[in-house]
Design a protein around this motif. Structure first.
Motif, PDB file in Angstrom:
ATOM      1  N   GLU A 290      -6.700   3.415   0.037  1.00 46.96           N
ATOM      2  CA  GLU A 290      -7.380   2.455  -0.845  1.00 46.96           C
ATOM      3  C   GLU A 290      -7.737   1.174  -0.099  1.00 46.96           C
TER       4      GLU A 290
ATOM      5  N   LYS B 194      -2.181   7.671   0.276  1.00 51.11           N
ATOM      6  CA  LYS B 194      -3.187   7.381  -0.747  1.00 51.11           C
ATOM      7  C   LYS B 194      -3.358   5.870  -0.926  1.00 51.11           C
ATOM      8  N   GLY B 195      -2.235   5.174  -0.984  1.00 47.96           N
ATOM      9  CA  GLY B 195      -2.289   3.719  -1.120  1.00 47.96           C
ATOM     10  C   GLY B 195      -2.958   3.074   0.086  1.00 47.96           C
TER      11      GLY B 195
ATOM     12  N   LYS C 151     -10.949   1.896   1.605  1.00 43.23           N
ATOM     13  CA  LYS C 151     -12.056   1.937   0.632  1.00 43.23           C
ATOM     14  C   LYS C 151     -12.465   0.539   0.176  1.00 43.23           C
ATOM     15  N   GLU C 152     -11.532  -0.408   0.243  1.00 45.07           N
ATOM     16  CA  GLU C 152     -11.849  -1.779  -0.171  1.00 45.07           C
ATOM     17  C   GLU C 152     -12.785  -2.490   0.806  1.00 45.07           C
TER      18      GLU C 152
ATOM     19  N   ARG D  34       0.835  -1.207   0.000  1.00 42.56           N
ATOM     20  CA  ARG D  34       0.000   0.000   0.000  1.00 42.56           C
ATOM     21  C   ARG D  34       0.866   1.252   0.000  1.00 42.56           C
TER      22      ARG D  34
END
Ligand SMILES: *Cc1c(COP(=O)(O)O)cnc(C)c1O
Length: 298
Positions: free
Chosen positions: A162, A158-159, A165-166, A50
């Motif tokens: 994510e 940012k990674g 968000k998953e 990530r």
């Protein structure tokens, strides 16, 4: 980015989200899920994918090498060394301490992947954030990209976001280990205002760890906190209780943990459940950040 994904084709993304129902006191009062970032890749462990994804996916054209820092068991150097090998980019890993003749499994892997290993003393290592030292490195390795220790820099957030968000199920709280703080910061940034992030400190650093997280996020974001009660004496330190806990866990549960990061988080979870620290019915996501390679002894 396409290049990065074709160099590492076997990434398991989104990572699995699994229900977790341990036979622990208080566990049935809440709903627990584990975000299995440890399952993303056998080598590029958990949160390191990530954190590195954007840095490595957006390398300036003409980049001739990568330079980074870590300890002799570093999950970050391990992940980065592997990716550089896959991308065919020379990798200079600056390692704290001298392991010559006494290489850890991690350092042996780095050597297999053709990394250049540079041992430095503690004093030199302490300069890893200093402008002068970094400029010196850029002169020594022209057209290199220097990635900070742990991959912890702004584009890592940012990674990590994510990952949040998953998570396809609704949740109230998300727990993760805290070392350099970038993972917790990335999580906090990605949460909705009614969700809470709980970091478990894996080293002694009351206030210090909070300052590391704060440097990455606006002060208006307050839905995160760090619990400092479970570091078991400091970074990579363990108590007999933690060791026993991890061993029993690895026998009974459907996935494994290690005592440096994930072990401390699950150990904290068990004790917080027993102490009724969560609300009735709370939905809790535990991020398994990976790192099992660091616990290898051979
Ligand atoms: C590096 C690492 C962490 C720490 O993440 P930070 O962003 O530095 O706080 C947690 N877990 C594992 C397995 C790691 O390798």
């Amino acid at each position: 980015m396409t290049h990065l994904y074709s160099a590492i084709p076997s990434l398991r993304l989104p990572s699995p989200l699994i229900p977790f129902t341990p036979p622990w006191e208080g566990a049935t009062r809440v709903e627990i899920m584990v975000k299995r970032d440890d399952a993303i890749h056998p080598i590029i462990s958990g949160n390191k994918w990530r954190k590195l994804k954007y840095a490595l996916g957006n390398l300036p054209t003409g980049t001739q090498s990568i330079v980074s820092f870590g300890g002799g068991h570093s999950n970050h150097l391990h992940a980065l060394g592997y990716v550089c090998c896959q991308l065919n980019i020379p990798f200079y890993s600056i390692v704290r301490g001298n392991y010559l003749g006494n290489e850890t499994p991690m350092l042996k892997d780095l050597a297999l992947w053709g990394s250049h290993i540079l041992y430095v003393d503690k004093k030199t290592y302490q300069q890893r954030h200093s402008k002068d030292y970094l400029a010196q490195l850029t002169r020594r390795y022209p057209k290199s990209v220097v990635i900070p220790e742990g991959g912890s820099q702004a584009d890592a957030l940012k990674g990590v976001g994510e990952m949040v968000k998953e998570v396809s199920e609704p949740f109230d709280r998300i727990m993760a280990p805290v070392a350099s703080g970038a993972t917790l910061a990335g999580i906090a940034l990605a949460l909705k205002s009614n969700q809470q992030a709980l970091g478990i400190a894996v080293l002694k650093g009351e206030e210090y760890l909070e300052s590391l997280v704060s440097q990455f996020i606006p002060p208006s974001l307050t839905h995160w906190q760090i619990d400092h009660r479970f570091h078991c004496g400091g970074y990579a330190k363990k108590t007999a209780e933690l060791t026993t806990f991890c061993e029993a866990f690895n026998h009974q549960m459907p996935f494994c943990i290690e005592p440096v990061y994930s072990g401390k988080v699950f150990f904290a979870l068990k004790q917080l459940l027993a102490a009724n620290a969560f609300c009735e019915g709370e939905r809790i996501v535990i991020v398994h950040t990976g790192g099992l390679q660091g616990a290898r002894t051979a």
